[in-house]
Design a protein around this motif. Sequence first.
Motif, PDB file in Angstrom:
ATOM      1  N   GLY A   3      87.654 102.781  10.268  1.00  0.00           N
ATOM      2  CA  GLY A   3      86.239 101.395  11.362  1.00  0.00           C
ATOM      3  C   GLY A   3      86.301 100.684  10.347  1.00  0.00           C
ATOM      4  O   GLY A   3      85.472  99.632  10.923  1.00  0.00           O
ATOM      5  N   THR A   4      86.870 100.227   9.252  1.00  0.00           N
ATOM      6  CA  THR A   4      86.634  98.768   8.358  1.00  0.00           C
ATOM      7  C   THR A   4      88.242  98.132   8.424  1.00  0.00           C
ATOM      8  O   THR A   4      88.925  98.408   8.418  1.00  0.00           O
ATOM      9  CB  THR A   4      86.453  99.380   6.754  1.00  0.00           C
ATOM     10  N   SER A   5      87.977  97.228   8.837  1.00  0.00           N
ATOM     11  CA  SER A   5      88.516  95.691   8.290  1.00  0.00           C
ATOM     12  C   SER A   5      89.376  95.992   6.712  1.00  0.00           C
ATOM     13  O   SER A   5      88.210  95.015   6.492  1.00  0.00           O
ATOM     14  CB  SER A   5      88.385  94.601   9.055  1.00  0.00           C
ATOM     15  N   ARG A   6      90.169  95.561   7.213  1.00  0.00           N
ATOM     16  CA  ARG A   6      90.840  95.122   5.574  1.00  0.00           C
ATOM     17  C   ARG A   6      92.643  94.274   5.703  1.00  0.00           C
ATOM     18  O   ARG A   6      93.300  94.859   5.307  1.00  0.00           O
ATOM     19  CB  ARG A   6      90.873  96.522   5.024  1.00  0.00           C
ATOM     20  N   PRO A   7      91.892  93.006   6.378  1.00  0.00           N
ATOM     21  CA  PRO A   7      93.018  92.104   6.714  1.00  0.00           C
ATOM     22  C   PRO A   7      94.122  91.818   5.330  1.00  0.00           C
ATOM     23  O   PRO A   7      93.602  90.779   4.657  1.00  0.00           O
ATOM     24  CB  PRO A   7      92.391  91.354   7.777  1.00  0.00           C
ATOM     25  N   SER A   8      94.755  92.777   4.771  1.00  0.00           N
ATOM     26  CA  SER A   8      95.835  92.324   3.820  1.00  0.00           C
ATOM     27  C   SER A   8      97.062  91.786   3.701  1.00  0.00           C
ATOM     28  O   SER A   8      97.588  92.195   4.758  1.00  0.00           O
ATOM     29  CB  SER A   8      94.888  93.605   2.695  1.00  0.00           C
ATOM     30  N   VAL A   9      97.628  91.074   3.140  1.00  0.00           N
ATOM     31  CA  VAL A   9      98.839  91.095   2.527  1.00  0.00           C
ATOM     32  C   VAL A   9      99.023  91.493   0.829  1.00  0.00           C
ATOM     33  O   VAL A   9      98.345  91.564  -0.008  1.00  0.00           O
ATOM     34  CB  VAL A   9      99.071  89.962   2.174  1.00  0.00           C
ATOM     35  N   LEU A  10      99.942  92.867   1.114  1.00  0.00           N
ATOM     36  CA  LEU A  10     100.472  93.538  -0.067  1.00  0.00           C
ATOM     37  C   LEU A  10     101.461  93.084  -0.048  1.00  0.00           C
ATOM     38  O   LEU A  10     102.529  92.644   0.989  1.00  0.00           O
ATOM     39  CB  LEU A  10     100.721  95.312   0.438  1.00  0.00           C
ATOM     40  N   ARG A  11     102.124  93.093  -1.543  1.00  0.00           N
ATOM     41  CA  ARG A  11     103.489  93.046  -2.261  1.00  0.00           C
ATOM     42  C   ARG A  11     104.055  94.048  -2.909  1.00  0.00           C
ATOM     43  O   ARG A  11     103.366  95.301  -3.327  1.00  0.00           O
ATOM     44  CB  ARG A  11     103.679  92.191  -2.975  1.00  0.00           C
ATOM     45  N   TYR A  12     105.344  94.603  -2.012  1.00  0.00           N
ATOM     46  CA  TYR A  12     106.479  95.923  -2.411  1.00  0.00           C
ATOM     47  C   TYR A  12     107.167  95.718  -3.279  1.00  0.00           C
ATOM     48  O   TYR A  12     108.091  94.744  -2.850  1.00  0.00           O
ATOM     49  CB  TYR A  12     105.940  96.379  -1.638  1.00  0.00           C
ATOM     50  N   ALA A  13     107.718  96.390  -4.022  1.00  0.00           N
ATOM     51  CA  ALA A  13     108.769  96.139  -5.260  1.00  0.00           C
ATOM     52  C   ALA A  13     109.795  97.427  -5.255  1.00  0.00           C
ATOM     53  O   ALA A  13     110.765  97.983  -5.954  1.00  0.00           O
ATOM     54  CB  ALA A  13     108.494  95.235  -6.586  1.00  0.00           C
ATOM     55  N   PRO A  14     110.717  97.434  -3.626  1.00  0.00           N
ATOM     56  CA  PRO A  14     111.870  98.500  -3.758  1.00  0.00           C
ATOM     57  C   PRO A  14     112.228  98.720  -4.461  1.00  0.00           C
ATOM     58  O   PRO A  14     112.974  96.807  -4.617  1.00  0.00           O
ATOM     59  CB  PRO A  14     112.031  98.760  -2.434  1.00  0.00           C
ATOM     60  N   THR A  15     113.049  98.770  -5.177  1.00  0.00           N
ATOM     61  CA  THR A  15     114.422  99.177  -6.233  1.00  0.00           C
ATOM     62  C   THR A  15     115.331  99.327  -5.084  1.00  0.00           C
ATOM     63  O   THR A  15     116.853  98.642  -5.468  1.00  0.00           O
ATOM     64  CB  THR A  15     114.283  99.777  -7.496  1.00  0.00           C
ATOM     65  N   THR A  16     115.648 101.083  -4.480  1.00  0.00           N
ATOM     66  CA  THR A  16     116.545 100.842  -3.540  1.00  0.00           C
ATOM     67  C   THR A  16     116.053 101.233  -2.246  1.00  0.00           C
ATOM     68  O   THR A  16     117.640 101.099  -1.615  1.00  0.00           O
ATOM     69  CB  THR A  16     116.568 102.884  -4.389  1.00  0.00           C
ATOM     70  N   GLY A  17     115.321 101.100  -1.716  1.00  0.00           N
ATOM     71  CA  GLY A  17     115.847 100.689  -0.107  1.00  0.00           C
ATOM     72  C   GLY A  17     115.055 102.027   0.047  1.00  0.00           C
ATOM     73  O   GLY A  17     114.996 102.690   0.826  1.00  0.00           O
ATOM     74  N   SER A  18     115.456 103.121  -0.420  1.00  0.00           N
ATOM     75  CA  SER A  18     115.637 104.495   0.096  1.00  0.00           C
ATOM     76  C   SER A  18     114.048 105.282  -0.710  1.00  0.00           C
ATOM     77  O   SER A  18     113.877 106.527  -0.708  1.00  0.00           O
ATOM     78  CB  SER A  18     116.062 105.261  -0.719  1.00  0.00           C
ATOM     79  N   GLU A  19     112.859 104.651  -1.353  1.00  0.00           N
ATOM     80  CA  GLU A  19     111.990 105.529  -2.378  1.00  0.00           C
ATOM     81  C   GLU A  19     111.316 106.062  -1.288  1.00  0.00           C
ATOM     82  O   GLU A  19     110.665 105.447   0.166  1.00  0.00           O
ATOM     83  CB  GLU A  19     110.979 104.322  -3.033  1.00  0.00           C
ATOM     84  N   SER A  20     110.623 106.695  -1.643  1.00  0.00           N
ATOM     85  CA  SER A  20     109.751 107.970  -0.802  1.00  0.00           C
ATOM     86  C   SER A  20     108.588 107.395  -0.664  1.00  0.00           C
ATOM     87  O   SER A  20     108.248 107.423   0.447  1.00  0.00           O
ATOM     88  CB  SER A  20     109.744 109.707  -1.116  1.00  0.00           C
ATOM     89  N   THR A  21     108.169 106.956  -2.119  1.00  0.00           N
ATOM     90  CA  THR A  21     106.511 106.407  -1.831  1.00  0.00           C
ATOM     91  C   THR A  21     106.500 104.881  -2.699  1.00  0.00           C
ATOM     92  O   THR A  21     107.620 105.163  -3.332  1.00  0.00           O
ATOM     93  CB  THR A  21     105.370 107.279  -2.049  1.00  0.00           C
ATOM     94  N   LEU A  22     105.988 104.446  -2.435  1.00  0.00           N
ATOM     95  CA  LEU A  22     105.484 102.946  -2.282  1.00  0.00           C
ATOM     96  C   LEU A  22     104.599 102.621  -2.880  1.00  0.00           C
ATOM     97  O   LEU A  22     103.501 102.756  -2.038  1.00  0.00           O
ATOM     98  CB  LEU A  22     106.910 101.598  -1.712  1.00  0.00           C
TER      99      LEU A  22
END
Length: 813
Positions: free
Chosen positions: A413-432
């Motif tokens: 119920g809470t707005s959180r309009p964000s841009v998030l940066r992620y840094a995958p190394t292989t593209g196969s990570e289970s969690t980032l």
Amino acid sequence: MRPPALRLGASLATGLVLAAGVLAASPATAAPVERLAPSAAAPTAAAPAGLVINEVESNGDDVDWVELANTSSAAIDVSGWSMLDDSDAHIPYVLPAGSVVAAGGFLVVDQRSSTAPGFDFGLGNPDEVRFSDTTGAQVLSFAWQQHAAVTYGRCAGTTTLVETTRSTKGAANDCSSPIRVNEVESQDGTPGDWVELVNTGTTTVDLGGFVFRDAEDTAAHTYTVPAGTTIAPGGFTVLDEAAFGFGLGKADSARLWTPAGVLVDSFSWSAHAATTWGRNPDGTGTFAETAEPTKGAANRFAGVVTAEPWPGGPDETVLDAEGTFSGDLSGLDWQSSATATGGGVVWAVQNGDGLLYRLVSDGSGGWAPSNAAGSRLRYADGSGTPDAEGVTVTSDDPGAVYVSTERDNAVKGTSRPSVLRYAPTTGSESTLRATAEWDLAADFPGLGANAGLEGVTWVPDSWLTGHGFRDEHTGGVYAPASYPGHGGGLFLVGVEGTASVYAYALMADGSSQRVATIASPFSLVAEVQFDPELDALWVVCDEACSGRTARYEVTDGAFSLAHVYEAPAGADRALANEGFTISDVCTDGHRATFYADDADTDGASLRTGTLPCTTPTPAPTPTPTPGDGTPTPAPGDGTPTPAPGTGTPTPAPGNGTPTPAPGDGGPIPTPAPGGGGSVPATPVLTDGTRGGITVPATVRAGETVTVGIGREHAGEQVAVWWYSTPVLLGTPTVAADGTVRVTVPSDAAPGAHRVAVVAADGSLIGWDGTRVLPMSGELAFTGVALGSGLAAALVLLAAGGGLLAVRRHRRAA
């Protein structure tokens, strides 16, 4: 967006809306839908006499909602009743005290937003709504197998709900025929006179037996449409003089009846048009002289960007195997790769589960994730589930993937309009975990929890400076050095709740600065995509706009609307295409386009089409016609949403030059160029003139709100004023449902204010009061403190350093 495939924008109404009215009396044209079985056994009881579920919105408004109607002569109190969808796992929403359905009236139960109470779950595809009384016995229910393109509604004399032709929240349902007279040639036509009809609905209509007449009610001037004549959704059918057998005069009418003798639509004129008479926009607007005859096609008007056919291939072809995705696939972005099959990979995000996918081609026409389960996205501290809606990669930050979000799904119920940066190394990570977050909530006060950042794209500084891009923040030419640490480009985000796009510099310390605002012609923005080959920005709507897209080009330093395109001719216009991207690989003169269907229609979430490698030839610009009248906004879905700071001549709120407004005793300029007439200078905002429009009882500074004006004003251009300090909020065109959307001044002080709407001739349509809520740590309408999720986000923002201060990696010089 929330599962499954639903659009949610900023909530502009309270949780319960009371309105008086009666049920519509015309028959519906859509077929009834099959009902689902209840999700669990539950005691049942008879509903109070006259109480029915009257209308259901599950896929097309700012929020989902359910409307109850009372056809009896006595009020019915439903306080303490509970509402659920088809899942017993959800928490029932209990209707608050004072929930009364007036005799012959309506009560609307809204979905919860950040500014209003309501049920905290979405209505899906398929789904069901269930109401139980205070004893827990189920008394009302309605189920559907798929979303209605508009709404499901109950028509007079029927016991089941059918697809409506127009949303009528808190008012009588519109069960009329969706066929409208759209264009009339009454002189020197080819060949002869003709009348064009358009289908504004979502299903094909059989016109066999419909009756056409001019102004005369005689047998010689009566024409019955032959059996087997059909008109597709959004399509046109032309009745020619050679068929109906009589001419149209200088002062005449074009009238259409159903086979049952119900008048569907009519248009009368007192003089021949120099070209033709046509609705602007098609099907819903008022008639005006067109720029040129467009028999059997969309009308064209001088100074108006008209929707054009898609310049690429006619089809959208399925790419993914059934069951690859479970629904909710949203944003897409293409990334070139010399080692990848087909020359690149496609990044995709799924909103409900907060997943990131890396999609690769199998070389045989199919695409699938290289990380089959997807990478689960988390905030920097490892918590939450970001409602991932958009995704983009940048050339200045190799290896990083940026995701735009609406909220944390763990705090729905809470707005959180964000841009998030992620840094995958292989593209196969289970969690980032996010390595940085830019929370833009402060720029969008009052934004609904599901009304946030639907799309994101990145534009290089070199391109922006090379095109003379202007910075609305500084008022001059964009200078990248003005924003130290922002990297090598700007991020453009599409905000669903404002139906606009905003350019941001995102700094290494977690701060941000808005650089530009770009209004769209649509009622929502589902995706944005920068296209360096066309030197263009694509702004995408989904099924709410029948799959239309808009293309912008930089003109005089600002992104300006250049084209609006229909969906590909062979595509399903009802697909919830929330994602869109374009390959940079040219094959046989075409580039591949990719679409993400949030609804996983028929088990498919990913589709492809084509776009020419070179710039499409633009449609010829119509020659202005003398006396053409007032230009109107570009066609989107009938709900244009002006936004301040887009380069339009409308004065912006808070620009330091108060503009006299009606009712304050000063002279007032004509509301819009070409609008005609002048506004009276004498005060008119008295208790006696109050009414005629509806405004939300409470608003927040900077919030975009809906003002109800009335269906009788649909297609008219009006001026909307804000006072006490008079400010012209805009001169929008009234949508088919009788509403306009305007933005409350960002500097509006807390307390009582007034909103007035003035017609183009200067007459007052009406006014009403509203109250600006204070910006505080409490929800003013309930007095409840902010939830722990939002409080934690605010603590992180206030901390400055730490998780939000991760510097963006930049490409080596």
